[in-house]
Write an enzyme that holds these catalytic residues in place. Structure first.
Site, PDB file in Angstrom:
ATOM      1  N   LYS A 150     -17.755 -16.754   2.783  1.00 45.71           N
ATOM      2  CA  LYS A 150     -19.211 -16.645   2.774  1.00 45.71           C
ATOM      3  C   LYS A 150     -19.801 -16.099   1.494  1.00 45.71           C
ATOM      4  O   LYS A 150     -19.269 -15.176   0.898  1.00 45.71           O
ATOM      5  CB  LYS A 150     -19.627 -15.702   3.904  1.00 45.71           C
ATOM      6  CG  LYS A 150     -19.429 -16.258   5.276  1.00 45.71           C
ATOM      7  CD  LYS A 150     -20.182 -15.381   6.243  1.00 45.71           C
ATOM      8  CE  LYS A 150     -19.682 -15.507   7.651  1.00 45.71           C
ATOM      9  NZ  LYS A 150     -19.804 -14.227   8.326  1.00 45.71           N
ATOM     10  N   ARG A 178       0.834  -1.212   0.000  1.00 43.10           N
ATOM     11  CA  ARG A 178       0.000   0.000   0.000  1.00 43.10           C
ATOM     12  C   ARG A 178       0.870   1.264   0.000  1.00 43.10           C
ATOM     13  O   ARG A 178       0.476   2.288  -0.568  1.00 43.10           O
ATOM     14  CB  ARG A 178      -0.960  -0.016   1.175  1.00 43.10           C
ATOM     15  CG  ARG A 178      -2.079  -1.002   0.917  1.00 43.10           C
ATOM     16  CD  ARG A 178      -3.079  -1.078   2.031  1.00 43.10           C
ATOM     17  NE  ARG A 178      -4.300  -1.703   1.553  1.00 43.10           N
ATOM     18  CZ  ARG A 178      -5.266  -2.145   2.333  1.00 43.10           C
ATOM     19  NH1 ARG A 178      -5.161  -2.029   3.631  1.00 43.10           N
ATOM     20  NH2 ARG A 178      -6.348  -2.686   1.807  1.00 43.10           N
ATOM     21  N   GLY A 185     -12.262  -4.872   0.195  1.00 41.34           N
ATOM     22  CA  GLY A 185     -13.674  -4.471   0.309  1.00 41.34           C
ATOM     23  C   GLY A 185     -14.087  -3.561  -0.837  1.00 41.34           C
ATOM     24  O   GLY A 185     -15.154  -3.739  -1.437  1.00 41.34           O
ATOM     25  N   GLY A 239      -7.476  -8.252  -0.722  1.00 40.41           N
ATOM     26  CA  GLY A 239      -7.796  -9.094   0.430  1.00 40.41           C
ATOM     27  C   GLY A 239      -6.968 -10.358   0.492  1.00 40.41           C
ATOM     28  O   GLY A 239      -5.767 -10.356   0.209  1.00 40.41           O
TER      29      GLY A 239
HETATM   30  P1  AMP Z   1     -13.209 -14.050   2.591  1.00 44.43           P
HETATM   31  O1  AMP Z   1     -12.744 -13.009   3.550  1.00 44.43           O
HETATM   32  O2  AMP Z   1     -14.686 -14.201   2.506  1.00 44.43           O
HETATM   33  O3  AMP Z   1     -12.544 -13.920   1.231  1.00 44.43           O
HETATM   34  O4  AMP Z   1     -12.742 -15.427   3.200  1.00 44.43           O
HETATM   35  C1  AMP Z   1     -11.413 -15.766   3.382  1.00 44.43           C
HETATM   36  C2  AMP Z   1     -11.351 -16.828   4.423  1.00 44.43           C
HETATM   37  O5  AMP Z   1     -12.156 -17.901   4.028  1.00 44.43           O
HETATM   38  C3  AMP Z   1      -9.970 -17.365   4.628  1.00 44.43           C
HETATM   39  O6  AMP Z   1      -9.537 -17.052   5.930  1.00 44.43           O
HETATM   40  C4  AMP Z   1     -10.143 -18.870   4.462  1.00 44.43           C
HETATM   41  O7  AMP Z   1      -9.478 -19.620   5.453  1.00 44.43           O
HETATM   42  C5  AMP Z   1     -11.632 -19.057   4.617  1.00 44.43           C
HETATM   43  N1  AMP Z   1     -12.095 -20.270   3.930  1.00 44.43           N
HETATM   44  C6  AMP Z   1     -11.898 -20.594   2.640  1.00 44.43           C
HETATM   45  N2  AMP Z   1     -12.411 -21.812   2.376  1.00 44.43           N
HETATM   46  C7  AMP Z   1     -12.940 -22.275   3.527  1.00 44.43           C
HETATM   47  C8  AMP Z   1     -13.601 -23.472   3.893  1.00 44.43           C
HETATM   48  N3  AMP Z   1     -13.791 -24.448   3.019  1.00 44.43           N
HETATM   49  N4  AMP Z   1     -14.001 -23.612   5.177  1.00 44.43           N
HETATM   50  C9  AMP Z   1     -13.784 -22.620   6.064  1.00 44.43           C
HETATM   51  N5  AMP Z   1     -13.162 -21.465   5.772  1.00 44.43           N
HETATM   52  C10 AMP Z   1     -12.750 -21.278   4.521  1.00 44.43           C
END
Ligand code: AMP
Length: 398
Positions: free
Chosen positions: A202, A38, A378, A355
């Site tokens: 999610k 950054r 984000g 991210g």
């Molecule tokens: P996000 O911030 O939504 O992009 O999510 C990133 C996070 O999702 C990372 O810390 C990963 O460890 C978690 N993640 C990815 N795949 C899985 C999974 N199958 N089960 C649980 N956590 C997950």
């Protein structure tokens, strides 16, 4: 995509006091900056302003001090490192109220080409509430506002939006321009096939992104925790995997939307599962999509990797946001590594949406092989979701 905002090159900055909102929200460990991307991203704008004889007043937030001074979230280490990077002194204005006596004196003493850095804007409670009192104080220091903080462009705060109420000349810097160019071109004017890859924990964080990208892409690849909600929506068993029950209906709608728009929606064909969420848990590869009772999917499997790799190899534009599994655990990082590697070997325009995927790409050493790595997780998600970013909307039109 037509970018209709004025930039620093459209105005005269010589001899002017210019307040520049940067994104210096960098990871710190024991007072040391552990990832400088950054800071590097902010340099072109700062250098341009110095070379054009502006008086450069930098500001940023760092972490979440929640409206009060937290010494561990002081921007002082950033001022030190920036001084080294710019090979000139960046004066740090150490005011707990950000626009205090130190800041005012430093500004008074500035000569053309000088640079100062204000204290963490989130030391002030008004900052994240976008209250006029603090916006006015910030604006009182300068004659021109430049926003170059792409990472916070999706937030309407005093230092990103409020300040433009009190400084009529408000333009963007090179980093915002570059981010919008790469992300905007990819989505609005892609060379085809255009493949988007979405992963991460999610669906609920990426609802708009999935919906919007289904209207733009040729192929949408899904992996990571969010894939199990899709898998369940298709009638597969998911064991103890992460599932958002309240998003199953949405997942079905998206599967139908993909069909009706002739978009290929790719979901995992196999998974790497285990019986506990642990860095040392034993990885087991499933034969099919189905995951048995007592097991949770933590990564995409080898058949899936092959399918995703070959899809990436055939693409001309690729946008990726979100890991394919729990890449923080070595045993479950294989899918995320495979995607990063396949993208690094592709001739397509490769855009990483910030991210965790940006962290993964850099961690695996593929950073310099990508066309663009966004500095804003984000912000880039909101942009990919089709939303207008308030920190950019507030700037002067051309
Ligand atoms: P996000 O911030 O939504 O992009 O999510 C990133 C996070 O999702 C990372 O810390 C990963 O460890 C978690 N993640 C990815 N795949 C899985 C999974 N199958 N089960 C649980 N956590 C997950």
């Amino acid at each position: 995509m037509a970018f209709n905002k004025k930039t620093i090159e459209d105005i005269d900055v010589s001899g002017k006091k210019v307040l520049v909102r940067c994104d210096f929200n960098v990871p710190l460990k024991d007072g040391h900056i552990t990832d400088e991307n950054r800071l590097i991203g902010a340099l072109p704008t700062i250098k341009y302003l110095i070379q054009n004889d502006a008086r450069v007043i930098l500001c940023s937030h760092l972490g979440k001090p929640k409206g009060e001074p937290k010494p561990e979230l002081s921007l002082e280490p950033v001022a030190e490192r920036l001084s080294e990077m710019l090979k000139r002194k960046v004066v740090f204005a150490a005011d707990d109220n950000v626009v205090g006596e130190n800041a005012k004196r430093a500004v008074r003493n500035m000569k053309d080409g000088d640079v100062i850095l204000l204290q963490n804007t989130r030391y002030r409670i008004e900052e994240t509430k976008n209250e006029d009192s603090f916006s006015k104080e910030l604006a009182s220091l300068a004659e021109i506002f430049v926003n170059d903080a792409f990472g916070t462009a999706h937030r309407a705060h005093c230092s990103t939006v409020g300040v433009t109420k009190f400084l009529s000349t408000a333009v963007c810097g090179y980093l915002i321009q570059k981010e919008i160019k790469f992300l905007g071109d990819a989505v609005e004017n892609p060379k085809r096939p255009f493949v988007a890859i979405l992963g991460g924990a999610k669906i609920s964080d990426k609802i708009n992104v999935i919906n919007n990208l289904l209207e733009k892409v040729d192929v949408l690849i899904i992996g990571g925790g969010m894939s199990y909600t899709f898998s369940k929506a298709q009638g597969h068993t998911v064991g103890n995997s992460m599932v958002e029950e309240d998003k199953i209906k949405y997942a079905k709608e998206m599967i139908d939307k993909a069909k009706s728009r002739n978009v290929k929606l790719l979901l995992p064909l196999d998974n790497v599962v285990t019986d506990k969420f642990d860095a040392n848990a034993k990885p087991i590869v499933t034969e099919t999509e189905d995951i048995g009772d007592g097991y949770m999917g933590l990564d995409i499997g080898p058949k899936t990797c092959k399918l995703y790799e070959s899809t990436i190899a055939g693409a001309k534009t690729i946008v990726w946001n979100g890991p394919m599994g729990v890449f923080e655990f070595k045993n479950f990082a294989g899918g995320t590594f495979a995607i990063a590697k396949a993208m690094s070997e592709s001739n397509a325009a490769t855009i990483i949406g910030g991210g965790d995927s940006a962290a993964a790409v850099n961690q695996f050493g593929f950073g310099n092989k990508m066309t663009h790595i966004s500095t804003g997780g984000g912000a880039s998600l909101e942009f990919l979701g089709g939303k207008k970013l308030p920190g950019i909307e507030a700037l002067n039109d051309k």
